[in-house]
Enzyme design. Structure first.
Site, PDB file in Angstrom:
ATOM      1  N   HIS A 157      46.376 143.041 -12.127  1.00 39.46           N
ATOM      2  CA  HIS A 157      46.057 144.227 -12.805  1.00 39.46           C
ATOM      3  C   HIS A 157      47.437 144.943 -12.223  1.00 39.46           C
ATOM      4  O   HIS A 157      47.479 146.179 -13.075  1.00 39.46           O
ATOM      5  CB  HIS A 157      45.219 144.532 -12.405  1.00 39.46           C
ATOM      6  CG  HIS A 157      44.703 146.085 -13.360  1.00 39.46           C
ATOM      7  ND1 HIS A 157      44.143 146.325 -14.725  1.00 39.46           N
ATOM      8  CD2 HIS A 157      45.047 147.048 -13.135  1.00 39.46           C
ATOM      9  CE1 HIS A 157      43.839 147.331 -14.987  1.00 39.46           C
ATOM     10  NE2 HIS A 157      44.932 148.080 -14.094  1.00 39.46           N
ATOM     11  N   GLU A 158      47.530 145.354 -11.127  1.00 46.17           N
ATOM     12  CA  GLU A 158      48.604 145.755 -10.054  1.00 46.17           C
ATOM     13  C   GLU A 158      49.678 145.778 -10.791  1.00 46.17           C
ATOM     14  O   GLU A 158      51.029 146.435 -10.768  1.00 46.17           O
ATOM     15  CB  GLU A 158      48.315 146.415  -9.713  1.00 46.17           C
ATOM     16  CG  GLU A 158      46.360 146.729  -8.734  1.00 46.17           C
ATOM     17  CD  GLU A 158      46.257 148.031  -9.336  1.00 46.17           C
ATOM     18  OE1 GLU A 158      47.224 148.711  -9.921  1.00 46.17           O
ATOM     19  OE2 GLU A 158      44.896 147.685  -9.498  1.00 46.17           O
ATOM     20  N   HIS A 161      50.720 146.829 -14.129  1.00 46.35           N
ATOM     21  CA  HIS A 161      51.775 148.484 -14.410  1.00 46.35           C
ATOM     22  C   HIS A 161      53.079 147.929 -14.515  1.00 46.35           C
ATOM     23  O   HIS A 161      53.906 149.470 -14.202  1.00 46.35           O
ATOM     24  CB  HIS A 161      50.341 149.158 -12.707  1.00 46.35           C
ATOM     25  CG  HIS A 161      49.391 149.738 -13.530  1.00 46.35           C
ATOM     26  ND1 HIS A 161      49.229 150.600 -15.275  1.00 46.35           N
ATOM     27  CD2 HIS A 161      48.541 149.376 -13.227  1.00 46.35           C
ATOM     28  CE1 HIS A 161      48.012 150.382 -15.061  1.00 46.35           C
ATOM     29  NE2 HIS A 161      47.479 150.260 -14.426  1.00 46.35           N
TER      30      HIS A 161
HETATM   31  C1  SB7 Z   1      39.326 146.255 -12.636  1.00 45.78           C
HETATM   32  C2  SB7 Z   1      39.836 147.759 -12.075  1.00 45.78           C
HETATM   33  C3  SB7 Z   1      40.999 147.638 -11.762  1.00 45.78           C
HETATM   34  C4  SB7 Z   1      41.674 146.305 -11.731  1.00 45.78           C
HETATM   35  C5  SB7 Z   1      41.326 145.433 -12.575  1.00 45.78           C
HETATM   36  C6  SB7 Z   1      40.084 145.137 -12.252  1.00 45.78           C
HETATM   37  C7  SB7 Z   1      41.880 148.484 -10.419  1.00 45.78           C
HETATM   38  C8  SB7 Z   1      41.630 150.206 -11.287  1.00 45.78           C
HETATM   39  C9  SB7 Z   1      42.261 150.893 -10.950  1.00 45.78           C
HETATM   40  N1  SB7 Z   1      43.370 150.628 -11.907  1.00 45.78           N
HETATM   41  O1  SB7 Z   1      44.191 152.247 -12.664  1.00 45.78           O
HETATM   42  C10 SB7 Z   1      44.391 150.492 -11.281  1.00 45.78           C
HETATM   43  O2  SB7 Z   1      45.711 150.565 -11.656  1.00 45.78           O
HETATM   44 NI    NI Z   2      45.199 150.467 -14.102  1.00 50.75          NI
END
Ligand code: SB7
Ligand code: NI
Length: 188
Positions: A157-158, A161
């Site tokens: 996920h990061e 970004h």
């Molecule tokens: C659920 C939540 C996150 C990652 C993967 C699954 C993080 C959420 C916080 N963020 O927006 C970080 O980018």
């Molecule tokens: Ni995020």
């Protein structure tokens, strides 16, 4: 300290840019940012601090979310075992690169959320179940880490970004809640 006011929201152009590689050694400014990002995550997971500063809980944050278009992110995934104070995975990842991944995909049962998205977006977000990620830490030391399950999802996920990708880009618009073939649900 980083608060929700520092976090940019969807619609901001920085969230759609490809972030730039970080030059090592880190500048003092980026060292400070990296430490602040990791501290934000710890604060956001502390009930008292989170309430006081109105922080949304987060397990990861990427520099573009604080409007810095650099390939740097922080993760702080607490242990799933309540007895343990050792986080499952925690640190700052600089210039992270997924060098290999499983064919097997997985997803979170309740989809994903994002600190930069102030609404719920339901849907299956397919992720690699296992990844090997290479990155540099704050001290410029190179690491190679094998991650699986939840920490692997968070790192993906990061890294998204850093590449201008939002989690909902990966949801099938035709059939958001249908489980694609070959994907398992994490924890099920
Ligand atoms: C659920 C939540 C996150 C990652 C993967 C699954 C993080 C959420 C916080 N963020 O927006 C970080 O980018
Ligand atoms: Ni995020």
């Amino acid at each position: 300290m980083i608060t929700m006011d520092d976090i940019i929201r969807e619609g901001h152009p920085t969230l759609r840019k490809i972030a730039k590689d970080v030059k090592l050694p880190l500048t003092q400014e980026l060292v400070q940012l990296a430490e602040d990002m990791l501290q934000f995550l710890k604060n956001s997971q502390d009930p008292e601090i989170a309430e006081k500063f109105e922080l949304r809980g987060g397990v990861g944050i990427a520099a573009p979310q604080v409007n810095v278009s650099s390939r740097l992110l922080a993760v702080h995934v607490p242990s799933s075992d309540e007895e343990s104070d050792e986080p499952e995975f925690s640190g700052v990842l600089i210039n992270p690169k997924i060098i290999s991944h499983s064919v097997q995909q997985t997803c979170l049962p309740d989809g994903e959320g994002c600190l930069s998205v102030d609404r719920e977006v339901p849907g299956i977000v397919p992720r690699h179940k296992r990844i090997t990620v290479e990155y540099y830490d704050i001290d410029g030391i190179k690491h190679k880490e094998r991650l699986r399950g939840y920490p692997a999802i968070v790192v993906q996920h990061e890294i998204d970004h850093l590449n201008g990708i939002m989690f909902y880009d990966r949801i099938d618009p035709e059939n958001p809640l249908a489980l694609p073939d070959g994907i398992d649900i994490l924890g099920a």
